[in-house]
Design a protein around this motif. Sequence first.
Motif, PDB file in Angstrom:
ATOM      1  N   VAL A 191       6.653  38.145 -44.936  1.00  0.00           N
ATOM      2  CA  VAL A 191       7.907  38.614 -44.342  1.00  0.00           C
ATOM      3  C   VAL A 191       8.308  37.701 -43.197  1.00  0.00           C
ATOM      4  O   VAL A 191       7.481  36.968 -42.640  1.00  0.00           O
ATOM      5  N   SER A 248      16.707  47.348 -42.317  1.00  0.00           N
ATOM      6  CA  SER A 248      16.322  48.680 -42.782  1.00  0.00           C
ATOM      7  C   SER A 248      17.545  49.564 -43.005  1.00  0.00           C
ATOM      8  O   SER A 248      17.483  50.587 -43.667  1.00  0.00           O
ATOM      9  N   LEU A 258      12.665  45.742 -49.137  1.00  0.00           N
ATOM     10  CA  LEU A 258      11.619  46.213 -48.225  1.00  0.00           C
ATOM     11  C   LEU A 258      10.594  47.085 -48.938  1.00  0.00           C
ATOM     12  O   LEU A 258       9.434  47.116 -48.569  1.00  0.00           O
ATOM     13  N   HIS A 269       3.186  37.676 -41.535  1.00  0.00           N
ATOM     14  CA  HIS A 269       4.456  37.578 -40.815  1.00  0.00           C
ATOM     15  C   HIS A 269       4.653  36.113 -40.394  1.00  0.00           C
ATOM     16  O   HIS A 269       3.927  35.602 -39.550  1.00  0.00           O
ATOM     17  N   LEU A 292      10.541  46.756 -40.023  1.00  0.00           N
ATOM     18  CA  LEU A 292       9.498  47.284 -40.915  1.00  0.00           C
ATOM     19  C   LEU A 292       9.181  48.720 -40.544  1.00  0.00           C
ATOM     20  O   LEU A 292       9.074  49.592 -41.399  1.00  0.00           O
ATOM     21  N   ILE A 299       4.096  51.212 -42.832  1.00  0.00           N
ATOM     22  CA  ILE A 299       3.949  49.767 -43.058  1.00  0.00           C
ATOM     23  C   ILE A 299       3.246  49.121 -41.855  1.00  0.00           C
ATOM     24  O   ILE A 299       2.463  48.194 -42.000  1.00  0.00           O
TER      25      ILE A 299
END
Length: 450
Positions: A191, A248, A258, A269, A292, A299
């Motif tokens: 991500v 989100s 996601l 990350h 996240l 998560i």
Amino acid sequence: MLEYKKRLLIVIVFFLIIWYNIFGRDIMFIDEVIVELNAGRGGNGCMAFRREKYVEMGGPFGGNGGHGGNIVFEVDEGLNTLIDLRYKKIYKAKSGEHGQGKGCHGKNAEDLVIKVPIGTVITDLDTNLILGDLTKKGDSVVAACGGRGGRGNMAFATHANPAPAFCENGEPGEVRKVKVELKLLADVGLVGMPSVGKSTFISKVSAAKPKIAAYHFTTLHPNLGVVKTKDNRSFVVADLPGLIEGASLGEGLGDKFLKHIERTRVIAHIIDMSAFEGRNPIDDYNIINKELENFNKSIMDKPQIVIANKMDLPSSLENLEKFKKQVNCKVYPISAETGEGIDDVLIELANMLDKIEKKPLYEEEKFESHVLYKFKKEQPFHIYKDGSTYVVTGDEIEKILKMTWFVSDEAFMRFSKKLRKLGIDDKLREMGIQEGDIVRILDYEFEYKD
Ligand SMILES: Nc1nc2c(ncn2[C@@H]2O[C@H](COP(=O)(O)OP(=O)(O)OP(=O)(O)O)[C@@H](O)[C@H]2O)c(=O)[nH]1
Ligand SMILES: [Mg+2]
């Protein structure tokens, strides 16, 4: 002239095929579809009597109907998107064959099998319960059950009634609206903001060949790659489209991808440490973590590794020092471009994965097999008044009605007995029903008799 048109058509088709293979597949990564499932109806039972020479009082001889086809979802390892389900919204399985005279039973209908990729989750939209989570080769689930075949009059023969003159219609197949979702099964999810080097990283550590370019949202759908570490351990990495602030809530490529992170066991990350695009690495780090968390709190419980990328660029070293002071986790500096530092990251990822036990994504209570039966039994019917008519609804009673062969009085009597057994008679009386009042179930209306 005709020849010319033909050639032109062939050339156009040829270019369309090439276009689809280069661009079309990229655009059409489908990971969620809603479909309606109509399982097959059971075949009707048969009402017949044995009429043979020299066989006196041959008795009932009508066979049972065959079972209706189920609708089954089955893993096909060759698939990696749900695109095949995109254009068909309703799936209907075949009905069972009707029973016949001479005791012949109807043939069961074949199941309708829908092939889906590994990682597909099927959820009933009415109850929000999971019907199946297909996570490995060979997995399959019956998402809608075909109806059982109606019994022929042969099956109803008893000592008390050796020659029943009725049979049963086939049971209707289950009808469901389901959500079919693909949640990639990767061990590690990459991500980060757009253009931080996620695709470059996966292209270096695996055989995956995603598109890499210096503009945002180069990656439009997740790519999977199998990684092998120097000490011969292997795991699957997913390169996901870049995230931005508000992801989100649907910003950028939004929450569309996601959900794939929910499945991964470790989050990698990636941060562009060069700050080449004018953003501050620590802001990037915080924004992504916030997104996240907003998407799904759990998560953030997953182990996360922080990778500082683009360390080959001049400003990166200084930024890294500042960054390290502001976070309290280990940071792995790499250059996805030159390959520097990548081996250490892979070893660390493999170590982290070794420590985590493989847990199923969903708790057992979320599966339909756990609760639905109880739920159905609690409320077998519901009665309300529509003017002076009493309307009875409910899966159970509607099914009984559909299976009743109203041609025969005996079958009608059997139906009335079932109403009594279910408690519908008592309830109607409690509601003040009088002789001659009308009771409606689906399209059928009956006069009430005590
Ligand atoms: N100098 C340098 N450039 C890099 C490095 N890693 C990636 N890049 C460049 O950064 C740009 C973006 O790389 P991508 O791998 O496409 O980035 P991404 O994170 O997949 O981007 P999106 O798919 O858009 O989210 C490309 O021009 C890469 O060549 C690195 O370690 N050093
Ligand atoms: Mg990319």
